[in-house]
Structure formats: structure tokens, C-alpha cells
Design a protein around this motif. Structure first.
Motif, PDB file in Angstrom:
ATOM      1  N   VAL A 112       1.050  -1.154  -0.140  1.00 57.61           N
ATOM      2  CA  VAL A 112       0.174   0.107  -0.072  1.00 57.61           C
ATOM      3  C   VAL A 112       1.118   1.338  -0.127  1.00 57.61           C
ATOM      4  N   GLN A 115       2.153   2.509  -3.378  1.00 55.91           N
ATOM      5  CA  GLN A 115       1.512   2.620  -4.638  1.00 55.91           C
ATOM      6  C   GLN A 115       0.801   4.411  -4.477  1.00 55.91           C
ATOM      7  N   ASP A 117      -1.571   7.819  -5.688  1.00 60.44           N
ATOM      8  CA  ASP A 117      -2.756   8.401  -5.159  1.00 60.44           C
ATOM      9  C   ASP A 117      -4.212   7.831  -6.101  1.00 60.44           C
ATOM     10  N   ASP A 120      -6.786   3.112  -6.529  1.00 57.25           N
ATOM     11  CA  ASP A 120      -7.816   2.970  -5.335  1.00 57.25           C
ATOM     12  C   ASP A 120      -7.144   1.532  -4.911  1.00 57.25           C
ATOM     13  N   ILE A 121      -7.489   1.515  -3.800  1.00 61.75           N
ATOM     14  CA  ILE A 121      -7.103   0.664  -2.573  1.00 61.75           C
ATOM     15  C   ILE A 121      -7.821   0.306  -1.571  1.00 61.75           C
ATOM     16  N   ASP A 139      -7.777   7.141  -0.968  1.00 55.64           N
ATOM     17  CA  ASP A 139      -7.597   7.473   0.612  1.00 55.64           C
ATOM     18  C   ASP A 139      -6.868   6.096   0.813  1.00 55.64           C
ATOM     19  N   HIS A 140      -5.343   5.887   1.397  1.00 56.85           N
ATOM     20  CA  HIS A 140      -4.536   4.710   1.948  1.00 56.85           C
ATOM     21  C   HIS A 140      -4.776   4.245   3.213  1.00 56.85           C
ATOM     22  N   SER A 141      -5.172   5.457   3.969  1.00 54.92           N
ATOM     23  CA  SER A 141      -5.471   5.246   5.604  1.00 54.92           C
ATOM     24  C   SER A 141      -6.019   4.196   5.660  1.00 54.92           C
ATOM     25  N   ALA A 143      -6.977   1.364   3.664  1.00 60.10           N
ATOM     26  CA  ALA A 143      -6.552   0.371   3.956  1.00 60.10           C
ATOM     27  C   ALA A 143      -5.371  -0.149   4.387  1.00 60.10           C
TER      28      ALA A 143
END
Length: 316
Positions: A112, A115, A117, A120-121, A139-141, A143
Motif C-alpha cells: 500500500v 502505491q 494516489d 484506489d485500494i 485514501d490509502h490510510s 486500507a
């Protein structure tokens, strides 16, 4: 080419046109005065080169103030990635320290973090069933928090993991019918599933689920967490032997156009983010041209002023 302020361009071109008209009128009057005084009129284009360069500089500056930008194709990693993480009882084995699940969580967090921005994860936790614990988001936080909350429970269904991941990608329920009928989920070529598992499948139609992903254009990269020698885990008071099933994970990856990535030790797990290649998309993005045009305008203005000084001894 696009312009952010077309009105400024129109004003600038009007100013340029006015300068051209004024220079022509001035040249004619100067020529008439010289003729009336009996002085030879200097000929050739060199006499007007300085003025021409200066006016050209003003014209270029007018274009620059309008905010021009060229649309250029830029390759970048984009789309949707679902991290499907096995939380079944076998992931509690310690043949990969400290446990398979903890090692998978560490590798998933590193993935994560690597990657951009533009990706989308989302996160899907699976055992016998599967649950989307984080919907795909830039918003990877979100995930990362979902990965940290994972706990070991239940048995394993890799087929369910695939269909649940497809559900998270498409936003609609995806399931294999009791008669084996495969649903049509559309085409999602920018989506990728990264599955962290030991491959110990205990239910679900893996091949049919993988075929659904393949038809949807979704690649599945499988990460084998564990060792072929295996380890013993305790489940409900029983000691069960569990080992990495590379064949099943390889089958899933090959069916969907992805790749199998072994992760039997810390070094391999830490390198997962570098070995999984997301597909690049090409999108047109604006490239500002104002800076380059301003530089060109200044060069033209400086050249025009220098030629004018050399010709007449004064800046006009």
C-alpha cells in the motif's frame, strides 16, 4: 493546445496588431521625412529586423499570458487494487515469522505504501466466507487500518475470496450459481486483485471463479505466504499440519493473466511491492507552456532591443 485565459490572448493580439500598425506608419513617415530632406533611405530588411523581433516578442508574451498548455500522454499506474488477505486458521502457522498472517499484513502494508494516489485500494478478508473490510479508495490510510484489524478465524475458500474481490471492484454482488453458472460482471481491465494466502483451499469453485475474473479482464497476483515444509497449528484443541499449496495459487494467477509470487521468508515478503507490476494506463495531462514561451519572448525582446541600439544608437 488549451488556453486558461483566451480573453488575455485576444487583448495581447490586439496590442501586437496595434504595434505592427504603429511601426508601419512610423516607418513610412520616417522614409517620407528622409526623402524630403534629400537623405538616402536605408534599404533592406535589416533596417526593420530589430523592430520585428521586438513585436514578435510581444506577440509570444501575449500567448504566454493566456496560460497555454499542451495535452500530452502520460503513463501512470492507475485503477483499482483489491488486497484479498487470507485470515483462516492455517494463517496462524509460524513457518513464516512471526505468523503467516502477521507476515502477510506486513507485506500488504508495504505494498500500500508503495502505491501512488492514482490507485484506489480496497481490502477483502476471507476465510470460509469473505468480507470487504475497506472499499476501494484513494485514501490509502483506510486500507492500512483495515489490514491492521485482521484476525484469524475459520477455514478457507479461495473461490469466495475471488468473487468477493470482484464484488468490491464492480460494486455489485458477484457469486457462482449452484449450477456452476458464471455471472457476467462486465470488463474491468484497470482492476487487479493481490491475494495473500497459503493456498489451503477447503471449499468453493476456484477454477470457475478465476474464469469469471479472467473474462472481466481482472488480473490476480497470488502471494504464497508459508513454506512447503509447513507447520502445525492448533484449532479447537486439535493439532493440524498445514503447508503452502503453490500449485493452487499458481493456477489462479495463470488463469487470470497474473503471476504467482512466493513469500516463504522475510526477504521475499519485503520485496513483494517491487515484484507486483500494476498495469499502466495512458491519460492526457496538461503540460504548461507559459514558462517556455516567456523565455522565448524575453529572448526576442532582448534581440530586438540590441539590434535597434546597434542600428540607431537608441532603443525604440
Amino acid at each position: 493546445m488549451t488556453l486558461s485565459s483566451p480573453l488575455l490572448l485576444a487583448v495581447g493580439l490586439l496590442v501586437t496588431a496595434a504595434l505592427v500598425w504603429a511601426s508601419v506608419v512610423s516607418a513610412r513617415r520616417r522614409t517620407a521625412a528622409l526623402v524630403a530632406a534629400g537623405v538616402a533611405v536605408p534599404g533592406g530588411r535589416r533596417a526593420y529586423l530589430g523592430t520585428g523581433l521586438s513585436i514578435a516578442g510581444v506577440a509570444v508574451l501575449a500567448i504566454a499570458t493566456a496560460g497555454p498548455a499542451a495535452m500530452v500522454p502520460v503513463p501512470r499506474a492507475a485503477g483499482t487494487v483489491i488486497l484479498a488477505i487470507d485470515v483462516s486458521n492455517s494463517m496462524g502457522a509460524d513457518d513464516v515469522a512471526p505468523t503467516r498472517l502477521a507476515a502477510a499484513q506486513r507485506a500488504a502494508r508495504a505494498f500500500v505504501a508503495a502505491q501512488p494516489d492514482s490507485v484506489d485500494i480496497g481490502v477483502v478478508a476471507f476465510e470460509r466466507g469473505a468480507l470487504t473490510t475497506a472499499r476501494p479508495d484513494a485514501d490509502h490510510s483506510i486500507a492500512l487500518k483495515a489490514i491492521d484489524r485482521l484476525k484469524i478465524t475459520g477455514s478457507t475458500s479461495l473461490g469466495t475470496a475471488i468473487t468477493a474481490s470482484l464484488t468490491a471492484i464492480t460494486g455489485k454482488q458477484v457469486a457462482i450459481g449452484r449450477d456452476g453458472a458464471a455471472p457476467d460482471v462486465g470488463y474491468w481491465p484497470s482492476a487487479t486483485i493481490v491475494m495473500f494466502s497459503d493456498g489451503q483451499n477447503q471449499g468453493g469453485d476456484i477454477e470457475r471463479a478465476a474464469e469469471v475474473a479472467q473474462k472481466a479482464g481482472v488480473h490476480i497476483h497470488t502471494v504464497g505466504v508459508g513454506t512447503t515444509a509447513g507447520a502445525t497449528v492448533q484449532v479447537d484443541g486439535y493439532h493440524l499440519q498445514t503447508s503452502l499449496d503453490e500449485d493452487t495459487l499458481t493456477l489462479i494467477a495463470q488463469t487470470t493473466g497474473g503471476a504467482y509470487h512466493p513469500a516463504s521468508d522475510t526477504a521475499q515478503l519485503d520485496g513483494i511491492a517491487d515484484t507486483i507490476d500494476l498495469r499502466l494506463t495512458v491519460s492526457d495531462e496538461p503540460l504548461p507552456l507559459a514558462g517556455a514561451l516567456i523565455g522565448l519572448a524575453l529572448a526576442l525582446l532582448a534581440g530586438g532591443a540590441a539590434l535597434t541600439v546597434l542600428r540607431s544608437g537608441r532603443v525604440i
